[in-house]
Scaffold this active site. Structure first.
Site: not given
Ligand SMILES: Nc1ncnc2c1ncn2[C@@H]1O[C@H](COP(=O)(O)OP(=O)(O)OP(=O)(O)O)[C@@H](O)[C@H]1O
Ligand SMILES: [Mg+2]
Length: 508
Positions: A341-342, A366-368
């Site tokens: 997720d990143g 950081s996607r979340v």
């Protein structure tokens, strides 16, 4: 008389045993070792063996069947296997590899099959779980909503992590990847997160350094180390991340929070490539076998934040990957980037310039985790991120010696102060309250006139005085993650107090 009684008792006992005995015929399939060497074996005569089944050789060595052919199967050995000879017997166990799990592992260093490596007593396991387990389905999951604080300002402010997230730490060799992971473990000493560190194919001395750092900084009893070091058999190295993941899942499934560090998956992929080629699987890109993506996808998919109905536990994964000469587009790095997720990208150039941790903020994402970031730090970090990106561009521009106007000069001075705040020595994670105070000092421009050379003094003073003089405010930030106007005012007063005397014009 007594003789009769004894005989009668004996007969009754024997009859009881006979009745309990299972006298049905039992089918035992015994195969034959055709070829053995380099940590793998080719076996024939076991047509019923299934993929990933555990096999036992006649010298007691265990192996895993990872390639099933028409007449032969390929198996990787989980230990040295010095006693195995071609022509020897081998049997299927009908089970897959298992690892002991449970709270008895906390504070221990174990091999991927749960043998103690720290010279301590045997592990007291609650049960033995299979090393490969299906990942939780969509319905069992929840969105990532709780933060996981690393104590590293540049990450907590700019690339925040959430519990249940999978975040890749990627960079060339010796750029501080392991250190970043250790700092994150150390920062969990006062939190409710349990850390599992998997060392894959590393030198025993490097692993010892990690264990020692964690022990010295007081987080050992919240940690489990699963070690398949470079001198272990390739099979054991291959098994290490899966075993560590099962150990972490035990805590996740109990509603606790686990952090799994996989150091590193590039070495894991290389070990798998080696085993695969020895087992004569067809090679693909970069000579990796075709299923190398699945190798890591099925592992990292097990990281999850579970829904409340499933206990609400979480498993955060921090896989580490090594690049060659900063090449992020090589096969394994791109695979891992697309699974996670990143990523946090550590750049050698920054490391050699002395900017540690050497995080390249522009290439990290950081996607979340952003949704989980504490309000106190989010409000400050949002504006600082933009300032920092502008500063980095301007700095490159001014390297050519061009004259710059006053406004640009100010921006550069501001950026340099921010960069100095984002630097951090190893093994010294900071509490959220101190991170917020430092970022507040930069955001308000309080440090813009402070010479960079006295920056460490300022940080030291602040770190000492914050918990002493504003314990309530610090606690409020650490616990709630919010920054009220009142606390903000108190922090600014403290910042100005700390600055006075450091530089003549610093306190305006
Ligand atoms: N923030 C930091 N401050 C000071 N020194 C650091 C910092 N981070 C890393 N180092 C030093 O840099 C060196 C390399 O760090 P580390 O072993 O973590 O890198 P790595 O990328 O994991 O290396 P490898 O490729 O061998 O796995 C170590 O000697 C460590 O002490
Ligand atoms: Mg390392």
């Amino acid at each position: 008389m007594t003789l009769d009684r004894d005989a009668a008792a004996f007969i009754a006992r024997a009859r009881g045993r006979l009745e309990k005995a299972d006298l049905h015929p039992r089918l035992r399939q015994v195969g034959r070792v055709e070829e053995v060497g380099d940590g793998v074996a080719h076996v024939s005569g076991l047509p019923k063996t299934r993929l990933d089944e555990l096999l036992r050789f006649d010298d007691g060595t265990l192996g895993l069947a990872i390639r099933i052919g028409e007449t032969e199967l390929g198996c990787i050995l989980l230990s040295e296997g010095a006693g195995i000879r071609a022509g020897g017997a081998v049997e299927g166990t009908g089970d897959i590899a298992r690892v002991p799990v449970g709270p008895g592992l906390l504070g221990r260093v174990v091999s991927p099959i749960g043998a103690p490596l720290d010279g301590g007593a045997p592990i007291e396991a609650e049960r033995n779980d299979p090393v490969e387990r299906p990942a939780p389905g969509i319905v069992e999951r929840e969105l990532v909503t709780e933060p996981l604080l690393t104590g590293i300002t540049v990450i907590d402010a700019m690339i925040p992590l959430g519990r249940g997230q999978r975040q890749l730490i990627i960079g060339d060799r010796k750029t501080g990847k392991t250190t970043l992971a250790i700092d994150t473990i150390i920062n969990q000493r006062d939190s409710d997160v349990i850390c599992i560190y998997a060392a894959i194919g590393q030198k025993a001395s490097t692993v010892a350094r990690v264990v020692d750092a964690v022990r010295r900084h007081g987080a050992m009893e919240r940690c489990v180390f699963v070690v398949g070091s470079a001198d272990a058999s390739p099979g054991a190295q291959w098994l290490t991340p899966y075993a560590a993941c099962s150990i972490a899942e035990y805590f996740r499934d109990r509603g606790q929070h686990a952090l799994l560090i996989l150091d590193d998956l590039t070495k894991h992929a290389i070990t798998y490539r080696q085993l695969s080629l020895l087992l004569r699987n067809p090679p693909g890109r970069e000579a990796y076998p075709g299923d190398v993506f699945y190798l890591h996808a099925r592992l990292l998919e097990r990281a999850a934040k579970l829904s409340d109905a499933n206990g609400g536990g979480s498993l955060t994964a921090l896989p580490i990957a090594e690049t060659q000469a900063g090449n992020l587009t090589a096969f394994i790095p791109t695979n891992l980037i697309s699974i996670t997720d990143g990523q946090v990208y550590l750049e050698p150039k920054l490391f050699y310039e002395g900017q540690k941790p050497a995080v390249n903020v522009g290439m990290s994402v950081s996607r979340v985790g952003g949704k989980t970031q504490a309000k106190a730090i989010k409000s400050l970090a949002d504006s600082l991120k933009l300032d920092y990106a502008q500063f980095l561009e301007l700095e490159v521009f001014t390297r050519f010696g061009s004259m710059v106007d006053e406004r640009t000069e100010k921006k550069i001075a501001h950026g340099r102060r921010l960069r100095s705040i984002l630097a951090q020595p190893e093994y010294a994670p900071l509490p959220l309250s101190l991170q917020v105070t430092l970022l507040l000092a930069v955001a308000e421009g309080c440090l813009d006139d402070l010479p960079l050379s006295v920056m460490p003094d300022f940080r030291k003073r602040l770190a000492e005085r914050l918990p002493q003089e504003l314990p309530r405010a610090a606690q409020a930030i650490d616990e709630t993650g919010a920054l009220s106007e009142e606390v903000r005012g108190q922090l600014l007063t403290l910042i100005r107090d700390c600055l006075s005397g450091l530089a003549p014009e610093a306190d305006d």
